[in-house]
Design a protein around this motif. Sequence first.
Motif, PDB file in Angstrom:
ATOM      1  N   LYS A 267       0.677  -1.319  -0.164  1.00 25.74           N
ATOM      2  CA  LYS A 267      -0.090   0.085  -0.116  1.00 25.74           C
ATOM      3  C   LYS A 267       1.062   1.161   0.003  1.00 25.74           C
ATOM      4  CE  LYS A 267      -0.730  -0.069   4.944  1.00 25.74           C
ATOM      5  NZ  LYS A 267      -1.932  -0.135   6.072  1.00 25.74           N
ATOM      6  N   TRP A 268       2.042   1.199  -0.443  1.00 23.62           N
ATOM      7  CA  TRP A 268       2.966   2.287  -0.820  1.00 23.62           C
ATOM      8  C   TRP A 268       3.161   3.089   0.509  1.00 23.62           C
ATOM      9  CZ3 TRP A 268       4.516   2.248  -5.482  1.00 23.62           C
ATOM     10  CH2 TRP A 268       3.969   1.972  -6.436  1.00 23.62           C
ATOM     11  N   LEU A 269       3.068   2.402   1.781  1.00 23.13           N
ATOM     12  CA  LEU A 269       3.408   3.235   3.051  1.00 23.13           C
ATOM     13  C   LEU A 269       4.905   3.338   3.417  1.00 23.13           C
ATOM     14  CD1 LEU A 269       2.569   4.360   5.657  1.00 23.13           C
ATOM     15  CD2 LEU A 269       2.273   1.808   6.738  1.00 23.13           C
ATOM     16  N   ALA A 363       1.480   8.591  14.907  1.00 23.79           N
ATOM     17  CA  ALA A 363       0.827   7.985  16.046  1.00 23.79           C
ATOM     18  C   ALA A 363       1.813   7.800  16.973  1.00 23.79           C
ATOM     19  CB  ALA A 363      -0.042   6.647  15.817  1.00 23.79           C
ATOM     20  N   THR A 364       1.508   7.530  18.128  1.00 25.51           N
ATOM     21  CA  THR A 364       2.446   7.214  19.413  1.00 25.51           C
ATOM     22  C   THR A 364       3.174   5.866  19.079  1.00 25.51           C
ATOM     23  OG1 THR A 364       1.084   8.338  20.970  1.00 25.51           O
ATOM     24  CG2 THR A 364       2.863   6.781  21.728  1.00 25.51           C
ATOM     25  N   LYS A 365       2.305   4.796  18.610  1.00 22.45           N
ATOM     26  CA  LYS A 365       2.934   3.636  18.425  1.00 22.45           C
ATOM     27  C   LYS A 365       3.941   3.663  17.103  1.00 22.45           C
ATOM     28  CE  LYS A 365      -1.184   1.673  15.756  1.00 22.45           C
ATOM     29  NZ  LYS A 365      -1.828   0.419  15.751  1.00 22.45           N
ATOM     30  N   GLY A 366       3.597   4.514  16.252  1.00 28.93           N
ATOM     31  CA  GLY A 366       4.386   4.793  14.916  1.00 28.93           C
ATOM     32  C   GLY A 366       3.756   3.686  13.846  1.00 28.93           C
ATOM     33  N   ASN A 367       4.316   3.990  12.611  1.00 26.57           N
ATOM     34  CA  ASN A 367       4.170   2.956  11.424  1.00 26.57           C
ATOM     35  C   ASN A 367       5.235   2.492  10.988  1.00 26.57           C
ATOM     36  OD1 ASN A 367       5.058   5.058   9.652  1.00 26.57           O
ATOM     37  ND2 ASN A 367       2.952   5.821   9.648  1.00 26.57           N
ATOM     38  N   PHE A 368       6.608   2.848  11.601  1.00 24.99           N
ATOM     39  CA  PHE A 368       7.873   2.088  11.103  1.00 24.99           C
ATOM     40  C   PHE A 368       8.671   2.520  12.042  1.00 24.99           C
ATOM     41  CE2 PHE A 368      11.855   3.177   8.774  1.00 24.99           C
ATOM     42  CZ  PHE A 368      12.118   1.851   8.242  1.00 24.99           C
TER      43      PHE A 368
END
Length: 684
Positions: A267-269, A363-368
Motif C-alpha cells: 500500500k505504498w506506506l 501516532a504514538t506507536k508509529g508505523n515504522f
Amino acid sequence: MNQIVEKQANRLIYEKSPYLLQHAHNPVNWYPWSEEAFQKAEKEDKPIFLSIGYSTCHWCHVMERESFEDEEVAQALNDFFVSIKVDREERPDIDSIYMNVCQALTGRGGWPLTIIMTPDKKPFFAGTYFPKSSIRGRMGLLQVLERIEEGWDNNRERVIKSSNEIVQVIQDEENQRIDEISSKEMAEAVDKTAEMFSDYFDRKYGGFGTAPKFPTPHNLMFLLRYWKLREDDSALEIVEETLDKMYRGGVYDHIGYGFSRYSTYDKWLVPHFEKMLYDNALLAITYLEAFQARGEEEYAEIAEEILTYVIRDMTSEQGGFYSAEDADSEGIEGKFYLWTPQEVKDVLGEELGTEFCEYYDIATKGNFEGKSIPNLIGNNERKAKLEERFGEAKQKLFEARAKRVHPYKDDKILTSWNALMIVAMARAAKSLNKDIYLEQAEKAIDFIWNNLRNEDGRLLARYRDGDAAYLAYVDDYAFLVWALIELYESSFNAKYLKMALELNDDLIRYFWDDKQGGLYLYGSDGEELITRPKEVYDGAIPSGNSVATFNFLRLARLLNDNDLQEKADSQIKAFWNQIKEDNIYYSYFMSSLLFVLAEGREVIIVGNREANDTKEIRDALRDNFTPFTTTLLKDERNSELLSEIAPFIENYQQIDDKVTAYICQNYTCQSPTTDLDEIRERLM
C-alpha cells in the motif's frame, strides 16, 4: 599530511565517483576498473573480485560495514584476489554485462553485485549481497572467498571452462531480426500488453504486483497512450488509481516533496527512502500527462511539488541536476523523514499538531520502527483543501526537519538522468505555461552542452567536481535527443531541433548495428568488453533502444525523414521476437508501437510565436493530451534555421498575414486555416 592520507587510502581516493570515494579508506586494496588492475591479476595469477554498486544503495552500505571495513575480509581479498570497485551509474556498460551474468547464474540480480572472474574479465561466480559469515542459510563472504581460492588453486581447468561457457552464452544472446511485422501483429501486441497490466494491477492499493512495489512510470505512460488510442477507460482508471495511491502513501515525501525509490509495502506506506533523480523525472512527466488527459489540477500540483524539490535540493549552481539522495542518515534508514507526535507538536503547538498527526497518520506507536512516516493512506480529502489547512504547518515542519542531519547526496551529474529531468521541466513549461521550468531546462541543456562533451564533440556520461569522464552510452544519447525534442516543442527554438539531429546522427554513427539493427549499449569507440550488448528491457527507466525508437519516429514525422522512419522500422524488427513475449517489460517500446498505430497528426504553424493568435494555438496544444501529434512552428526568427533542418518548410506560408495552421492526419492534409475556432476544434 598528504602522505598520511595516501598511505591510509587505497587507489579509489583518486576517483571522482562518490561511491568509489566512500570505499577509499577501506582496508581492502581496491582498484578502479583499469588496465593496472587486470595486469596485476594476470602477473600475480589471481582472480578478480568485482564489486558493483552505487552511492545511495542501502545494502551496499551494509556490505561495506560488515565486510569491506573488516580486517579479516580485507586480508582474504588482498592476499588472494585483485579487488575492483565499479560505480554502476558511471559504468552502466560493465554493470549491464555482469548483471546479466548474475541473473543467468542465480535467477536474480540487484546491488551490491558481486562477481568473481578471470584476469581476462570472464566471470565464473556471481551473487549480490553476502554477509561476512554464513547466517540463516545464506553463505558468508569469507566462505565464498575460501571456496573460490580452493577452486582457483586446485581445479583451475574447471573454472576456466565454466567462465568460457558463461561468456559464450551471453555472446549468443543476439537478437534475431525478422523481415516484416504487420500492423495487426503490432495491434495484438499492444492489446496484450494492456491486458497484462490489467491482470497485474493491484485493485486494492494501485500499482502492479506485490511488494516491493516500484513506480515504473513508463508503464503508466503506455496506459495513457493506450487509453487515448483505444478509448479504453479501464486503462485510464488504472493510471489514476495508481497515481493517487502513490501520492497518498509514505513513498511520497509530504513534508519536503519528491518520491522515494520504491515501497516495501503493497500500500505504498514504507518506502526504501533513497530518492533518485530519474524516478522523480519520470513521475513528474507522468503526473503532467495525467493532468493533460484529465484536466485534474491535483496532478499538476503534485508534478510542481516534485520539480520544486528538484530545483531546491537537487540542482547545481551551474544548472545540472544531482543524481540521488541516500536512504540513510546517521547510519539509520529513513531517520531524516520520521516523526513522533511530540516532535510535531513541538513545532506546531498542541492543537494544530494533534490535528496534523491525525490527518498524516503520525501516532504514538508509529508505523515504522516506533516512529511515523507521514502519509494520507485512507484520507481522501482533496489536495487543495489539505494545502489550505496545513500548507503553513508543513512549511514549519520542513524548516524544523532541515536542522536534522541530512541524508548523503550523490552530487555527480549524469547526462542520461539529467536529460530525463530536462524532459520533465520542458513538459511542465509547456503544459503549465510557466517560464521557470523552461529556464531550468535550458540552463541544464547549456550545462551539458558546455561541460559534457570532449574536444571532438563526443558526448560524455558523468560530470563531478570539474571533471567530465566516460564516453557516453546509448541512454545518454537517446535521452538527450528526447529532451531536445521536448525543448523544441516547448519553446519552438529551432536550435534545439538542430542539436537533436546532430546528436541523433552521432547516436547512429557510434551505436548502430549495421547487420541486425538495434543500438549497442556502448559505442564503437569505447572500451571493448567481453560482449557488446543491446538492451531493450524497460526496467527502472526506459531502455535507450526504446527511447531511440520513439525519437526516430517523432523526428521522422516532424521532418519528413524517410531514413529515420526506416531506422525506427529496423528497431522494431530487431527486437520484435524479444518484446512480443513478455510485453509488460517493454512498455516504453510498446508506446512506440502505439505511435506507429495511431493516426498521427502533424501540425505546422506559420506566424509570430509571440503574437496573441499564435499563443492561442499553442494554448490549444498545451491544454490537450496529444501524444501522437508533432508540431513545427515557423516564424521570422527561426525560419532560416528551420529551413536548413527541414527544407520542405519553405512551402508553408501565412495566409493574409494571419497565423496559419496546416494540419495533416493519417497521410491526409486538410486545407490550411486561419480561423482560430476551427484550429482549436481540429486540435482536440
